[in-house]
Design an enzyme around this catalytic site. Structure first.
Site, PDB file in Angstrom:
ATOM      1  N   GLU A  74      22.342  48.519 124.112  1.00 12.68           N
ATOM      2  CA  GLU A  74      23.004  47.342 123.439  1.00 12.68           C
ATOM      3  C   GLU A  74      22.673  46.077 123.702  1.00 12.68           C
ATOM      4  O   GLU A  74      22.126  45.804 124.858  1.00 12.68           O
ATOM      5  CB  GLU A  74      24.791  47.563 123.787  1.00 12.68           C
ATOM      6  CG  GLU A  74      25.057  48.801 124.057  1.00 12.68           C
ATOM      7  CD  GLU A  74      26.538  48.758 124.783  1.00 12.68           C
ATOM      8  OE1 GLU A  74      27.037  49.831 124.578  1.00 12.68           O
ATOM      9  OE2 GLU A  74      26.985  47.717 125.572  1.00 12.68           O
TER      10      GLU A  74
ATOM     11  N   CYS B 232      22.814  38.655 125.547  1.00 10.85           N
ATOM     12  CA  CYS B 232      22.688  39.527 126.806  1.00 10.85           C
ATOM     13  C   CYS B 232      21.839  40.874 126.333  1.00 10.85           C
ATOM     14  O   CYS B 232      22.359  41.571 125.497  1.00 10.85           O
ATOM     15  CB  CYS B 232      24.245  39.628 127.079  1.00 10.85           C
ATOM     16  SG  CYS B 232      24.224  41.126 128.457  1.00 10.85           S
TER      17      CYS B 232
ATOM     18  N   CYS C 260      22.003  53.902 133.875  1.00 15.11           N
ATOM     19  CA  CYS C 260      21.859  53.304 135.221  1.00 15.11           C
ATOM     20  C   CYS C 260      22.199  53.981 136.329  1.00 15.11           C
ATOM     21  O   CYS C 260      23.144  54.813 136.173  1.00 15.11           O
ATOM     22  CB  CYS C 260      22.913  51.818 135.057  1.00 15.11           C
ATOM     23  SG  CYS C 260      22.702  50.700 136.462  1.00 15.11           S
TER      24      CYS C 260
ATOM     25  N   CYS D 294      28.218  51.529 139.967  1.00 18.68           N
ATOM     26  CA  CYS D 294      29.467  50.857 140.173  1.00 18.68           C
ATOM     27  C   CYS D 294      30.647  51.438 139.470  1.00 18.68           C
ATOM     28  O   CYS D 294      30.452  51.810 138.460  1.00 18.68           O
ATOM     29  CB  CYS D 294      29.071  49.371 139.607  1.00 18.68           C
ATOM     30  SG  CYS D 294      27.983  48.633 140.154  1.00 18.68           S
TER      31      CYS D 294
ATOM     32  N   CYS E  78      32.181  50.160 136.140  1.00 15.79           N
ATOM     33  CA  CYS E  78      31.392  49.943 134.997  1.00 15.79           C
ATOM     34  C   CYS E  78      31.057  51.062 134.123  1.00 15.79           C
ATOM     35  O   CYS E  78      30.690  52.219 134.822  1.00 15.79           O
ATOM     36  CB  CYS E  78      29.936  49.400 135.420  1.00 15.79           C
ATOM     37  SG  CYS E  78      28.746  48.993 134.259  1.00 15.79           S
TER      38      CYS E  78
ATOM     39  N   GLY F 189      21.970  48.690 132.676  1.00 12.11           N
ATOM     40  CA  GLY F 189      20.917  48.912 133.566  1.00 12.11           C
ATOM     41  C   GLY F 189      20.825  47.686 134.737  1.00 12.11           C
ATOM     42  O   GLY F 189      21.652  46.793 134.620  1.00 12.11           O
ATOM     43  N   GLU F 190      19.759  48.109 135.622  1.00 13.31           N
ATOM     44  CA  GLU F 190      19.499  47.375 136.801  1.00 13.31           C
ATOM     45  C   GLU F 190      18.413  46.650 136.500  1.00 13.31           C
ATOM     46  O   GLU F 190      17.485  47.304 136.734  1.00 13.31           O
ATOM     47  CB  GLU F 190      19.911  47.872 137.979  1.00 13.31           C
ATOM     48  CG  GLU F 190      19.486  47.400 139.265  1.00 13.31           C
ATOM     49  CD  GLU F 190      19.974  45.906 139.553  1.00 13.31           C
ATOM     50  OE1 GLU F 190      21.152  45.633 139.280  1.00 13.31           O
ATOM     51  OE2 GLU F 190      19.212  45.041 139.850  1.00 13.31           O
TER      52      GLU F 190
ATOM     53  N   SER G 132      20.205  39.208 136.562  1.00 14.40           N
ATOM     54  CA  SER G 132      21.382  39.685 137.099  1.00 14.40           C
ATOM     55  C   SER G 132      21.367  41.016 137.958  1.00 14.40           C
ATOM     56  O   SER G 132      21.015  42.061 137.166  1.00 14.40           O
ATOM     57  CB  SER G 132      22.702  39.484 135.980  1.00 14.40           C
ATOM     58  OG  SER G 132      23.972  40.332 136.938  1.00 14.40           O
TER      59      SER G 132
ATOM     60  N   SER H 120      25.756  40.255 141.111  1.00 15.91           N
ATOM     61  CA  SER H 120      26.999  40.769 140.989  1.00 15.91           C
ATOM     62  C   SER H 120      27.852  41.176 142.607  1.00 15.91           C
ATOM     63  O   SER H 120      27.394  42.020 143.160  1.00 15.91           O
ATOM     64  CB  SER H 120      26.941  42.134 140.236  1.00 15.91           C
ATOM     65  OG  SER H 120      26.461  41.689 138.927  1.00 15.91           O
ATOM     66  N   LEU H 121      28.654  40.220 142.723  1.00 20.21           N
ATOM     67  CA  LEU H 121      28.939  40.212 144.114  1.00 20.21           C
ATOM     68  C   LEU H 121      30.431  41.093 144.452  1.00 20.21           C
ATOM     69  O   LEU H 121      30.433  42.178 144.849  1.00 20.21           O
ATOM     70  CB  LEU H 121      29.408  38.819 144.769  1.00 20.21           C
ATOM     71  CG  LEU H 121      29.705  38.675 146.221  1.00 20.21           C
ATOM     72  CD1 LEU H 121      28.748  39.270 147.249  1.00 20.21           C
ATOM     73  CD2 LEU H 121      30.246  37.267 146.780  1.00 20.21           C
TER      74      LEU H 121
ATOM     75  N   ASN I 130      36.905  43.430 132.032  1.00 17.39           N
ATOM     76  CA  ASN I 130      37.304  43.906 130.651  1.00 17.39           C
ATOM     77  C   ASN I 130      37.616  45.336 130.875  1.00 17.39           C
ATOM     78  O   ASN I 130      36.625  46.311 131.100  1.00 17.39           O
ATOM     79  CB  ASN I 130      35.988  44.018 129.814  1.00 17.39           C
ATOM     80  CG  ASN I 130      36.016  43.554 128.367  1.00 17.39           C
ATOM     81  OD1 ASN I 130      37.121  43.940 127.596  1.00 17.39           O
ATOM     82  ND2 ASN I 130      34.989  43.089 127.732  1.00 17.39           N
TER      83      ASN I 130
ATOM     84  N   CYS J 140      29.795  45.913 129.175  1.00 17.41           N
ATOM     85  CA  CYS J 140      28.545  46.341 129.774  1.00 17.41           C
ATOM     86  C   CYS J 140      28.828  47.937 129.382  1.00 17.41           C
ATOM     87  O   CYS J 140      29.548  48.572 129.881  1.00 17.41           O
ATOM     88  CB  CYS J 140      28.358  46.295 131.062  1.00 17.41           C
ATOM     89  SG  CYS J 140      26.774  46.667 131.622  1.00 17.41           S
TER      90      CYS J 140
HETATM   91  N1  SAH Z   1      22.945  45.729 137.026  1.00 11.53           N
HETATM   92  C1  SAH Z   1      23.062  44.227 136.982  1.00 11.53           C
HETATM   93  C2  SAH Z   1      23.151  43.591 135.328  1.00 11.53           C
HETATM   94  C3  SAH Z   1      24.104  44.660 134.346  1.00 11.53           C
HETATM   95  S1  SAH Z   1      25.833  44.634 134.644  1.00 11.53           S
HETATM   96  C4  SAH Z   1      24.123  43.839 137.673  1.00 11.53           C
HETATM   97  O1  SAH Z   1      25.017  44.462 138.287  1.00 11.53           O
HETATM   98  O2  SAH Z   1      24.132  42.477 137.789  1.00 11.53           O
HETATM   99  C5  SAH Z   1      26.230  42.911 134.211  1.00 11.53           C
HETATM  100  C6  SAH Z   1      27.504  42.403 134.708  1.00 11.53           C
HETATM  101  O3  SAH Z   1      28.609  42.916 134.099  1.00 11.53           O
HETATM  102  C7  SAH Z   1      27.738  42.723 136.205  1.00 11.53           C
HETATM  103  O4  SAH Z   1      28.222  41.648 136.957  1.00 11.53           O
HETATM  104  C8  SAH Z   1      28.751  43.859 136.248  1.00 11.53           C
HETATM  105  O5  SAH Z   1      29.349  43.964 137.363  1.00 11.53           O
HETATM  106  C9  SAH Z   1      29.512  43.491 135.209  1.00 11.53           C
HETATM  107  N2  SAH Z   1      30.456  44.401 134.573  1.00 11.53           N
HETATM  108  C10 SAH Z   1      30.306  45.703 134.308  1.00 11.53           C
HETATM  109  N3  SAH Z   1      31.407  46.317 133.740  1.00 11.53           N
HETATM  110  C11 SAH Z   1      32.467  45.250 133.359  1.00 11.53           C
HETATM  111  C12 SAH Z   1      33.628  45.327 132.975  1.00 11.53           C
HETATM  112  N4  SAH Z   1      34.125  46.263 132.254  1.00 11.53           N
HETATM  113  N5  SAH Z   1      34.165  43.894 132.713  1.00 11.53           N
HETATM  114  C13 SAH Z   1      33.414  42.725 133.396  1.00 11.53           C
HETATM  115  N6  SAH Z   1      32.323  42.804 133.771  1.00 11.53           N
HETATM  116  C14 SAH Z   1      31.670  44.183 133.773  1.00 11.53           C
END
Ligand code: SAH
Length: 339
Positions: free
Chosen positions: A88, A101, A108, A112, A115, A155-156, A187, A210-211, A286, A329
């Protein structure tokens, strides 16, 4: 091989090896990225025999848009790849331009917990060309120029490091898509060795981390990567990155109800980030049906924001785009595959 996989240097090399003129590379780049040809025969100032060889050696298109969902100032695209996998991309119209984006992998492996993308393990990395094409296909469908690219879809990116670096070179090139390095953001969930490697990458792109937690205890619960690279290592690598690049980093912080959104968490975050040239982007979570996490209450987010601000941390609350069109995502792809 896909033609969008090649940097201009690699394309020059290809023409040289075939005893063709090296400057064909520049010409072909401009056909591909400026005039946006969809067949090599349209490149009319390149000799027929060379075009025929290009047709033999390269595929032009490897991905297709299969659905578009539209919301206010946002469009979400689902693509089918040549091996029938789905990825996507999300287009957002800002007052400063159009930002896309894009995804970097099919599935992935970072796992997390909050996610949607991570519910499906990595199947493979995207090629550079498949990432470039997300931009080209969206420009074509929307009729808009993409001015900003964020690599924050499925993805990462730092688990597909070499292809990401090539992508940046191609889309940044003046004969490529000419997207300013400062308009490109990568990111990562915090893969420390790659953050260190990226600090030597000679393009002024933005790095977002992504902290999502102010301490290892919470982070370990929601982000398994934290067990491999605990916060002190992550923060040290970011300091090295800052020392070399002098480019402010962004910390993304999803606000998860009762997980990481207390007053104490805000104070801890202030301490963690003290002295780091950064800004914090608070992201209202989200929600997604399959996962139990809930978004923090608006007042909790406001309080968290105030604490950071009062303590001189630069902070914003992310404007929401895709709530009604499953733009978080991985959500659109999951929906499709569940159907
Ligand atoms: N793997 C990378 C990039 C993809 S995720 C990363 O972790 O940064 C992009 C961002 O969307 C990350 O900050 C992730 O934690 C966040 N994300 C994932 N699911 C989400 C959700 N349901 N609502 C808001 N942000 C989300």
């Amino acid at each position: 091989m896909g033609i969008y996989d090649l940097t201009i240097e690699e394309l020059s090399e290809y023409f040289l090896q075939n005893n063709d003129k090296k400057f064909y590379a520049t010409e072909l780049f401009s056909w591909l990225y400026n005039k946006k040809i969809t067949s090599f025969d349209e490149a009319s100032n390149i000799k027929k025999e060379v075009r025929d060889r290009l047709k033999k050696d390269f595929i032009i298109s490897n991905i297709d848009i299969i659905t578009v969902e539209e919301g206010r100032d946002v469009k979400k695209y689902l693509f089918k790849l040549s091996d029938f996998e789905h990825i996507e991309a999300v287009l957002m119209n800002h007052d400063y331009g159009n930002s896309l984006c894009i995804s970097s992998q099919v599935g992935c492996n970072m796992g997390c917990k909050f996610c949607e993308s991570g519910r499906r393990k990595k199947v493979r990395n995207l090629t550079t060309g498949e990432m470039v094409e997300q931009i080209l296909k969206v420009e074509n469908e929307s009729g808009l120029r993409i001015s900003h690219v964020v690599i924050m879809g499925i993805g990462e990116p730092f688990d597909n490091y070499d292809n990401i670096c090539k992508l940046i070179k191609i889309i940044n090139h003046s004969k490529g898509l000419n997207i300013g390095a400062r308009h490109i953001t990568v990111s990562t969930c915090g893969i420390v060795p790659k953050i260190l490697e990226f600090s030597d990458f000679p393009y002024q792109v933005n790095l977002a981390i992504s902290l999502h937690a102010p301490n290892d205890y919470i982070r370990n619960k929601i982000m398994p990567i934290s067990k491999a690279y605990p916060l002190d290592e992550l923060i040290s690598s970011i300091k090295i990155y800052l020392g070399k690049t002098n480019r402010r980093v962004t910390f993304e912080y999803i606000m998860l109800d009762d997980v990481n959104d207390s007053v104490d968490n805000a104070i801890e975050l202030v301490r963690l980030l003290r002295g780091i040239n950064c800004y914090v982007n608070l992201i209202p979570y989200n929600e997604t049906d399959a996962l139990q996490y809930r978004r923090s209450k608006p007042l909790t987010i406001a309080k968290f924001y105030d604490i950071l601000k009062e303590n001189n941390v630069t902070v914003t609350i992310r404007r929401e785009f895709g709530g009604t069109i499953s733009a978080a995502c991985g959500q659109l792809r999951s929906k499709r595959e569940e159907i």
